[in-house]
Motif scaffolding. Sequence first.
Motif, PDB file in Angstrom:
ATOM      1  N   THR A  94      -5.816  -6.468  -2.759  1.00 50.61           N
ATOM      2  CA  THR A  94      -6.295  -7.781  -3.210  1.00 50.61           C
ATOM      3  C   THR A  94      -7.093  -7.597  -4.505  1.00 50.61           C
ATOM      4  O   THR A  94      -7.549  -6.490  -4.803  1.00 50.61           O
ATOM      5  CB  THR A  94      -7.221  -8.425  -2.150  1.00 50.61           C
ATOM      6  OG1 THR A  94      -8.406  -7.641  -2.041  1.00 50.61           O
ATOM      7  CG2 THR A  94      -6.528  -8.559  -0.803  1.00 50.61           C
ATOM      8  N   PRO A  95      -7.285  -8.673  -5.258  1.00 48.22           N
ATOM      9  CA  PRO A  95      -8.114  -8.567  -6.466  1.00 48.22           C
ATOM     10  C   PRO A  95      -9.532  -8.038  -6.169  1.00 48.22           C
ATOM     11  O   PRO A  95     -10.069  -7.248  -6.945  1.00 48.22           O
ATOM     12  CB  PRO A  95      -8.154 -10.000  -7.004  1.00 48.22           C
ATOM     13  CG  PRO A  95      -6.858 -10.600  -6.529  1.00 48.22           C
ATOM     14  CD  PRO A  95      -6.639  -9.996  -5.164  1.00 48.22           C
ATOM     15  N   ALA A  96     -10.106  -8.443  -5.052  1.00 46.97           N
ATOM     16  CA  ALA A  96     -11.453  -7.975  -4.699  1.00 46.97           C
ATOM     17  C   ALA A  96     -11.449  -6.477  -4.411  1.00 46.97           C
ATOM     18  O   ALA A  96     -12.359  -5.751  -4.834  1.00 46.97           O
ATOM     19  CB  ALA A  96     -11.985  -8.742  -3.490  1.00 46.97           C
ATOM     20  N   GLU A  97     -10.444  -5.992  -3.703  1.00 44.12           N
ATOM     21  CA  GLU A  97     -10.343  -4.557  -3.412  1.00 44.12           C
ATOM     22  C   GLU A  97     -10.188  -3.759  -4.702  1.00 44.12           C
ATOM     23  O   GLU A  97     -10.821  -2.714  -4.874  1.00 44.12           O
ATOM     24  CB  GLU A  97      -9.176  -4.283  -2.466  1.00 44.12           C
ATOM     25  CG  GLU A  97      -9.383  -4.824  -1.074  1.00 44.12           C
ATOM     26  CD  GLU A  97      -8.132  -4.939  -0.244  1.00 44.12           C
ATOM     27  OE1 GLU A  97      -8.254  -5.197   0.968  1.00 44.12           O
ATOM     28  OE2 GLU A  97      -7.010  -4.795  -0.787  1.00 44.12           O
ATOM     29  N   LYS A  98      -9.374  -4.265  -5.616  1.00 42.28           N
ATOM     30  CA  LYS A  98      -9.201  -3.596  -6.913  1.00 42.28           C
ATOM     31  C   LYS A  98     -10.512  -3.563  -7.686  1.00 42.28           C
ATOM     32  O   LYS A  98     -10.875  -2.544  -8.272  1.00 42.28           O
ATOM     33  CB  LYS A  98      -8.120  -4.308  -7.741  1.00 42.28           C
ATOM     34  CG  LYS A  98      -6.724  -4.123  -7.227  1.00 42.28           C
ATOM     35  CD  LYS A  98      -5.732  -4.889  -8.089  1.00 42.28           C
ATOM     36  CE  LYS A  98      -4.334  -4.836  -7.521  1.00 42.28           C
ATOM     37  NZ  LYS A  98      -3.378  -5.583  -8.347  1.00 42.28           N
ATOM     38  N   LYS A 149     -16.702  -3.290   3.387  1.00 45.95           N
ATOM     39  CA  LYS A 149     -15.537  -3.932   4.010  1.00 45.95           C
ATOM     40  C   LYS A 149     -14.310  -3.824   3.099  1.00 45.95           C
ATOM     41  O   LYS A 149     -13.214  -3.464   3.552  1.00 45.95           O
ATOM     42  CB  LYS A 149     -15.853  -5.397   4.320  1.00 45.95           C
ATOM     43  CG  LYS A 149     -14.716  -6.149   4.987  1.00 45.95           C
ATOM     44  CD  LYS A 149     -15.128  -7.591   5.242  1.00 45.95           C
ATOM     45  CE  LYS A 149     -14.156  -8.513   4.686  1.00 45.95           C
ATOM     46  NZ  LYS A 149     -14.159  -9.253   3.584  1.00 45.95           N
ATOM     47  N   HIS A 150     -14.493  -4.118   1.822  1.00 44.93           N
ATOM     48  CA  HIS A 150     -13.380  -4.024   0.871  1.00 44.93           C
ATOM     49  C   HIS A 150     -12.904  -2.576   0.719  1.00 44.93           C
ATOM     50  O   HIS A 150     -11.699  -2.316   0.623  1.00 44.93           O
ATOM     51  CB  HIS A 150     -13.769  -4.591  -0.493  1.00 44.93           C
ATOM     52  CG  HIS A 150     -13.887  -6.084  -0.513  1.00 44.93           C
ATOM     53  ND1 HIS A 150     -12.877  -6.925  -0.082  1.00 44.93           N
ATOM     54  CD2 HIS A 150     -14.893  -6.893  -0.913  1.00 44.93           C
ATOM     55  CE1 HIS A 150     -13.259  -8.178  -0.221  1.00 44.93           C
ATOM     56  NE2 HIS A 150     -14.483  -8.186  -0.718  1.00 44.93           N
ATOM     57  N   LEU A 151     -13.829  -1.638   0.700  1.00 45.45           N
ATOM     58  CA  LEU A 151     -13.453  -0.224   0.587  1.00 45.45           C
ATOM     59  C   LEU A 151     -12.680   0.245   1.820  1.00 45.45           C
ATOM     60  O   LEU A 151     -11.685   0.966   1.706  1.00 45.45           O
ATOM     61  CB  LEU A 151     -14.688   0.650   0.376  1.00 45.45           C
ATOM     62  CG  LEU A 151     -15.325   0.565  -1.004  1.00 45.45           C
ATOM     63  CD1 LEU A 151     -16.655   1.304  -1.024  1.00 45.45           C
ATOM     64  CD2 LEU A 151     -14.388   1.118  -2.061  1.00 45.45           C
ATOM     65  N   CYS A 152     -13.122  -0.183   2.993  1.00 45.36           N
ATOM     66  CA  CYS A 152     -12.432   0.183   4.235  1.00 45.36           C
ATOM     67  C   CYS A 152     -11.001  -0.359   4.227  1.00 45.36           C
ATOM     68  O   CYS A 152     -10.048   0.357   4.568  1.00 45.36           O
ATOM     69  CB  CYS A 152     -13.207  -0.361   5.434  1.00 45.36           C
ATOM     70  SG  CYS A 152     -12.459   0.043   7.019  1.00 45.36           S
ATOM     71  N   SER A 153     -10.852  -1.590   3.816  1.00 43.08           N
ATOM     72  CA  SER A 153      -9.524  -2.214   3.752  1.00 43.08           C
ATOM     73  C   SER A 153      -8.625  -1.491   2.742  1.00 43.08           C
ATOM     74  O   SER A 153      -7.456  -1.215   3.019  1.00 43.08           O
ATOM     75  CB  SER A 153      -9.673  -3.688   3.367  1.00 43.08           C
ATOM     76  OG  SER A 153      -8.428  -4.301   3.258  1.00 43.08           O
TER      77      SER A 153
END
Length: 108
Positions: free
Chosen positions: A48-52, A80-84
Amino acid sequence: MLVKVAVLARTEKDVAYIKHLLSQSKNISFCDDPMQANAVIVDAELLTPAEKEILKALADYGSVEEVATKTFRAKATVKKHLCSARKKLKAKTNIQAVAFALRYRLIR
């Protein structure tokens, strides 16, 4: 020569379709671990853009705390984003996730 290929895509349906297309070749086998593969096929929209954004910030700033501060997010949200992202990239650590994202050109 048998080539080991890892496929990273958004859905299992996408993975199955890509594997089906590639299975026509007799010299390809599939593996789940990108580190064990000779080649990796990555869906450009895997993250996702947030994960990037979080992976890029981690590459730039180096720590979860610094990423949270610089991106104006809670530390829990960053984690949370890093885990995903780690799950999607099949990475064992945050650093490995950043390295994979850079290697696969998901972030710059």
